[in-house]
Design an enzyme around this catalytic site. Structure first.
Site, PDB file in Angstrom:
ATOM      1  N   ARG A 118     -64.093   3.332  49.110  1.00 41.07           N
ATOM      2  CA  ARG A 118     -63.942   2.874  47.724  1.00 41.07           C
ATOM      3  C   ARG A 118     -65.167   2.156  47.182  1.00 41.07           C
ATOM      4  NH1 ARG A 118     -59.110   2.045  50.112  1.00 41.07           N
ATOM      5  NH2 ARG A 118     -57.543   3.546  49.437  1.00 41.07           N
ATOM      6  N   LYS A 140     -74.526   6.704  36.298  1.00 40.68           N
ATOM      7  CA  LYS A 140     -73.811   7.989  36.324  1.00 40.68           C
ATOM      8  C   LYS A 140     -74.107   8.664  37.651  1.00 40.68           C
ATOM      9  CE  LYS A 140     -73.879   9.375  31.468  1.00 40.68           C
ATOM     10  NZ  LYS A 140     -74.304  10.484  30.591  1.00 40.68           N
ATOM     11  N   GLU A 182     -88.355  14.080  29.233  1.00 39.93           N
ATOM     12  CA  GLU A 182     -87.385  12.992  29.032  1.00 39.93           C
ATOM     13  C   GLU A 182     -88.098  11.753  28.460  1.00 39.93           C
ATOM     14  OE1 GLU A 182     -84.103  13.260  29.306  1.00 39.93           O
ATOM     15  OE2 GLU A 182     -83.663  14.778  30.843  1.00 39.93           O
ATOM     16  N   LYS A 224     -84.031   2.813  28.615  1.00 39.96           N
ATOM     17  CA  LYS A 224     -82.777   3.261  29.227  1.00 39.96           C
ATOM     18  C   LYS A 224     -81.905   2.052  29.569  1.00 39.96           C
ATOM     19  CE  LYS A 224     -79.958   6.175  31.543  1.00 39.96           C
ATOM     20  NZ  LYS A 224     -79.851   7.455  32.221  1.00 39.96           N
ATOM     21  N   GLU A 234     -70.981   5.088  27.766  1.00 42.24           N
ATOM     22  CA  GLU A 234     -71.324   6.133  26.798  1.00 42.24           C
ATOM     23  C   GLU A 234     -70.223   6.392  25.767  1.00 42.24           C
ATOM     24  OE1 GLU A 234     -73.544   9.448  28.450  1.00 42.24           O
ATOM     25  OE2 GLU A 234     -72.819  10.725  26.833  1.00 42.24           O
ATOM     26  N   ARG A 238     -75.141   4.948  23.735  1.00 41.60           N
ATOM     27  CA  ARG A 238     -75.757   5.694  24.844  1.00 41.60           C
ATOM     28  C   ARG A 238     -75.846   7.189  24.538  1.00 41.60           C
ATOM     29  NH1 ARG A 238     -74.563   4.851  31.394  1.00 41.60           N
ATOM     30  NH2 ARG A 238     -76.031   6.439  32.081  1.00 41.60           N
ATOM     31  N   ASN A 242     -78.565  11.585  24.595  1.00 39.96           N
ATOM     32  CA  ASN A 242     -78.266  13.011  24.737  1.00 39.96           C
ATOM     33  C   ASN A 242     -79.086  13.852  23.772  1.00 39.96           C
ATOM     34  OD1 ASN A 242     -76.373  12.689  26.761  1.00 39.96           O
ATOM     35  ND2 ASN A 242     -74.728  12.280  25.296  1.00 39.96           N
ATOM     36  N   HIS A 245     -79.968  17.413  24.446  1.00 44.40           N
ATOM     37  CA  HIS A 245     -79.172  17.850  25.591  1.00 44.40           C
ATOM     38  C   HIS A 245     -78.056  18.825  25.246  1.00 44.40           C
ATOM     39  CE1 HIS A 245     -81.522  14.920  27.658  1.00 44.40           C
ATOM     40  NE2 HIS A 245     -80.891  15.103  28.800  1.00 44.40           N
ATOM     41  N   HIS A 249     -78.391  21.790  27.528  1.00 47.25           N
ATOM     42  CA  HIS A 249     -77.391  22.140  28.549  1.00 47.25           C
ATOM     43  C   HIS A 249     -76.913  23.571  28.372  1.00 47.25           C
ATOM     44  CE1 HIS A 249     -76.200  17.714  29.508  1.00 47.25           C
ATOM     45  NE2 HIS A 249     -77.144  18.161  30.299  1.00 47.25           N
ATOM     46  N   HIS A 262     -84.320  21.141  34.169  1.00 46.68           N
ATOM     47  CA  HIS A 262     -83.513  20.438  33.167  1.00 46.68           C
ATOM     48  C   HIS A 262     -84.361  19.957  31.977  1.00 46.68           C
ATOM     49  CE1 HIS A 262     -80.652  17.682  31.413  1.00 46.68           C
ATOM     50  NE2 HIS A 262     -81.515  16.691  31.595  1.00 46.68           N
TER      51      HIS A 262
HETATM   52  N1  LIG Z   1     -77.306  10.405  36.599  1.00 44.09           N
HETATM   53  C1  LIG Z   1     -77.931  10.565  35.463  1.00 44.09           C
HETATM   54  O1  LIG Z   1     -77.848   9.739  34.545  1.00 44.09           O
HETATM   55  C2  LIG Z   1     -78.791  11.771  35.293  1.00 44.09           C
HETATM   56  C3  LIG Z   1     -79.702  11.839  34.228  1.00 44.09           C
HETATM   57  C4  LIG Z   1     -80.535  12.951  34.148  1.00 44.09           C
HETATM   58  C5  LIG Z   1     -80.461  13.958  35.102  1.00 44.09           C
HETATM   59  N2  LIG Z   1     -79.562  13.863  36.118  1.00 44.09           N
HETATM   60  C6  LIG Z   1     -79.474  14.898  37.159  1.00 44.09           C
HETATM   61  O2  LIG Z   1     -80.696  14.933  37.865  1.00 44.09           O
HETATM   62  C7  LIG Z   1     -80.836  16.220  38.446  1.00 44.09           C
HETATM   63  C8  LIG Z   1     -82.274  16.671  38.322  1.00 44.09           C
HETATM   64  O3  LIG Z   1     -83.094  15.756  38.992  1.00 44.09           O
HETATM   65  P1  LIG Z   1     -84.611  16.104  39.341  1.00 44.09           P
HETATM   66  O4  LIG Z   1     -85.261  16.705  38.166  1.00 44.09           O
HETATM   67  O5  LIG Z   1     -85.185  14.894  39.942  1.00 44.09           O
HETATM   68  O6  LIG Z   1     -84.478  17.309  40.369  1.00 44.09           O
HETATM   69  P2  LIG Z   1     -84.322  17.391  41.960  1.00 44.09           P
HETATM   70  O7  LIG Z   1     -83.649  16.233  42.524  1.00 44.09           O
HETATM   71  O8  LIG Z   1     -83.751  18.735  42.220  1.00 44.09           O
HETATM   72  O9  LIG Z   1     -85.838  17.380  42.442  1.00 44.09           O
HETATM   73  C9  LIG Z   1     -86.704  18.395  42.037  1.00 44.09           C
HETATM   74  C10 LIG Z   1     -87.506  18.964  43.198  1.00 44.09           C
HETATM   75  O10 LIG Z   1     -88.529  18.052  43.542  1.00 44.09           O
HETATM   76  C11 LIG Z   1     -88.570  17.852  44.955  1.00 44.09           C
HETATM   77  N3  LIG Z   1     -89.073  16.490  45.132  1.00 44.09           N
HETATM   78  C12 LIG Z   1     -88.447  15.335  44.849  1.00 44.09           C
HETATM   79  N4  LIG Z   1     -89.283  14.292  45.009  1.00 44.09           N
HETATM   80  C13 LIG Z   1     -90.457  14.809  45.410  1.00 44.09           C
HETATM   81  C14 LIG Z   1     -91.720  14.238  45.721  1.00 44.09           C
HETATM   82  N5  LIG Z   1     -91.955  12.925  45.588  1.00 44.09           N
HETATM   83  N6  LIG Z   1     -92.706  15.069  46.121  1.00 44.09           N
HETATM   84  C15 LIG Z   1     -92.493  16.405  46.193  1.00 44.09           C
HETATM   85  N7  LIG Z   1     -91.333  17.004  45.892  1.00 44.09           N
HETATM   86  C16 LIG Z   1     -90.333  16.211  45.510  1.00 44.09           C
HETATM   87  C17 LIG Z   1     -87.178  18.100  45.397  1.00 44.09           C
HETATM   88  O11 LIG Z   1     -87.160  18.510  46.738  1.00 44.09           O
HETATM   89  C18 LIG Z   1     -86.722  19.213  44.453  1.00 44.09           C
HETATM   90  O12 LIG Z   1     -87.085  20.469  44.963  1.00 44.09           O
HETATM   91  C19 LIG Z   1     -79.846  17.126  37.757  1.00 44.09           C
HETATM   92  O13 LIG Z   1     -78.812  17.442  38.645  1.00 44.09           O
HETATM   93  C20 LIG Z   1     -79.313  16.285  36.615  1.00 44.09           C
HETATM   94  O14 LIG Z   1     -77.969  16.566  36.306  1.00 44.09           O
HETATM   95  C21 LIG Z   1     -78.737  12.795  36.226  1.00 44.09           C
HETATM   96 ZN   LIG Z   2     -81.682  14.741  30.716  1.00 42.69          ZN
END
Ligand SMILES: NC(=O)c1ccc[n+]([C@@H]2O[C@H](COP(=O)([O-])OP(=O)(O)OC[C@H]3O[C@@H](n4cnc5c(N)ncnc54)[C@H](O)[C@@H]3O)[C@@H](O)[C@H]2O)c1
Ligand SMILES: [Zn+2]
Length: 360
Positions: A118, A140, A182, A224, A234, A238, A242, A245, A249, A262
């Site tokens: 939990r 999130k 972003e 942020k 949100e 917040r 978006n 987005h 999306h 993304h």
């Molecule tokens: N929680 C939230 O508020 C929120 C906000 C925006 C996006 N997201 C989520 O985030 C995700 C996308 O995240 P992302 O863009 O970081 O992608 P990701 O986590 O898939 O990373 C992208 C790639 O970079 C590589 N990588 C990571 N760090 C590295 C480094 N320092 N050196 C070399 N390679 C590295 C990873 O292995 C991967 O192949 C999506 O699933 C999205 O839904 C969440």
């Molecule tokens: Zn985003």
């Protein structure tokens, strides 16, 4: 350069984002300051661990929990692997889970931390630009379902976020650019100085110059954090974040999350919103041009001309931003400001998408 510290104060938790060049080497101190429980588990991906795992040698002796980090692994079975590793290691409530990776690792391991026993203390150490400026802040966490992205999740604020941009040295350029869109989003919705800085400092940004990254990442995190403080769940403000987005999306969904990073889809989404704003007379055309110029200057985007406006409209119907059948849409009004409307008609959106070059 002194580390920067930003406080995030939400109804469910108060925590700090600590930012600094090489700050990861002081993670133990940061954890001790917040009295994070002493058993420390790290969840990372093989890729990230191969590049940077050695920096954890002094932080924890526990074996890292390594899970793959492609978007297609952001699903419950991978969370199950994290639970299993925690159970086998007898992790209890006096344990801290540290996520060390991009947004995929942060979201899925954060969800594991939110639900294991939990909820156990969670610390994010983001390693992509996107995770450093966006996903690690605000609580999130969650995973995708076969029928849609991010459908399973929770709001679970971390106990700390530690941002060290030296980790970005190994990030592929395309991933780096995806995160920059972003940052453009924060500029457009909330800060004209940040927007101008991206254009002015583009060369230094791409050279990953430390002082420049400190400035743009710090400012993005500040925005942020401020928005999350005002509206943790949100329900109002917040939603501003978006921006870009809704169409973004939809573009990701119709191309099955394979064509766009993304941020790239969000870049198009911001252009769609700007186009719509101008058509409505809500924003000056020169602002749309400024946004388009900045996006173009950051590099090429995957093509969209084979996608039809109808496909995008259909995908938007399934978006979580639909509230009681109405789509909440973020419209920019000027550089640094945006507003939310819920009266965008299908016809209006269709026209906009067609003007953007999507098929009829
Ligand atoms: N929680 C939230 O508020 C929120 C906000 C925006 C996006 N997201 C989520 O985030 C995700 C996308 O995240 P992302 O863009 O970081 O992608 P990701 O986590 O898939 O990373 C992208 C790639 O970079 C590589 N990588 C990571 N760090 C590295 C480094 N320092 N050196 C070399 N390679 C590295 C990873 O292995 C991967 O192949 C999506 O699933 C999205 O839904 C969440
Ligand atoms: Zn985003």
């Amino acid at each position: 350069m002194e580390p920067q510290r930003l406080d995030v104060s939400t109804p469910s938790r108060r925590y700090a984002i600590t930012l600094g060049e090489g700050i990861l080497d002081r993670l133990t101190r940061v954890l001790d300051e917040i009295v994070a429980p002493a058993r420390r588990f790290v969840v990372s991906s093989p890729v990230v661990w191969r590049f940077h795992g050695q920096r954890f040698a002094a932080i924890t002796r526990a074996e890292p929990i390594l899970v793959p980090d492609g978007e297609r692994f952001k699903q419950l079975p991978t969370v199950g692997r994290v639970y299993e590793a925690l159970i086998r290691a007898n992790a209890d409530r006096a344990s801290t889970l540290i996520t060390f990776g991009g947004g995929v690792i942060g979201d899925l391991a954060g969800f594991a931390a939110a639900t294991y026993l939990r909820g156990i203390p969670l610390v994010h150490v983001p390693t992509t630009l996107l995770a450093q400026v966006d996903s690690s802040i605000g609580g999130k966490v969650g995973v995708n379902h076969a029928l849609g992205k991010n459908l399973i999740g929770a709001f679970y604020q971390p106990h700390a976020v530690v941002v060290d941009w030296t980790l970005l040295a190994t990030l592929p350029r395309r991933e780096f650019r995806a995160g920059l869109y972003e940052v453009v989003k924060y500029g457009m919705t909330s800060s004209a100085p940040l927007f101008d800085r991206i254009a002015k400092d583009r060369t230094a940004i791409f050279a990953r110059d430390s002082a420049t990254l400190a400035a743009i990442i710090g400012e993005s995190c500040r925005i942020k954090a401020q928005v999350v403080e005002a509206d943790e769940k949100e329900l109002g403000l917040r939603r501003i974040l978006n921006f870009g987005h809704t169409a973004g999306h939809a573009l990701e969904a119709v191309t099955r999350y394979r064509r766009f990073r993304h941020g790239e889809a969000v870049a198009y989404g911001m252009l769609v919103a700007a186009e719509l704003a101008v058509a409505r007379g809500a924003m000056a055309d020169r602002v749309r041009t400024a946004l388009a110029d900045i996006i173009t200057s950051l590099g090429p985007l995957p093509p969209i001309s084979d996608i039809s406006a109808g496909q995008i409209l259909e995908a938007m119907q399934h978006d979580k931003k639909m509230v009681a059948g109405r789509l909440h849409f973020v419209l920019p009004t000027a550089v640094g400001s945006a507003t939310i409307v819920d009266d965008v008609t299908e016809k209006e959106m269709r026209k906009t998408l067609e003007r953007m070059g999507l098929r009829k």
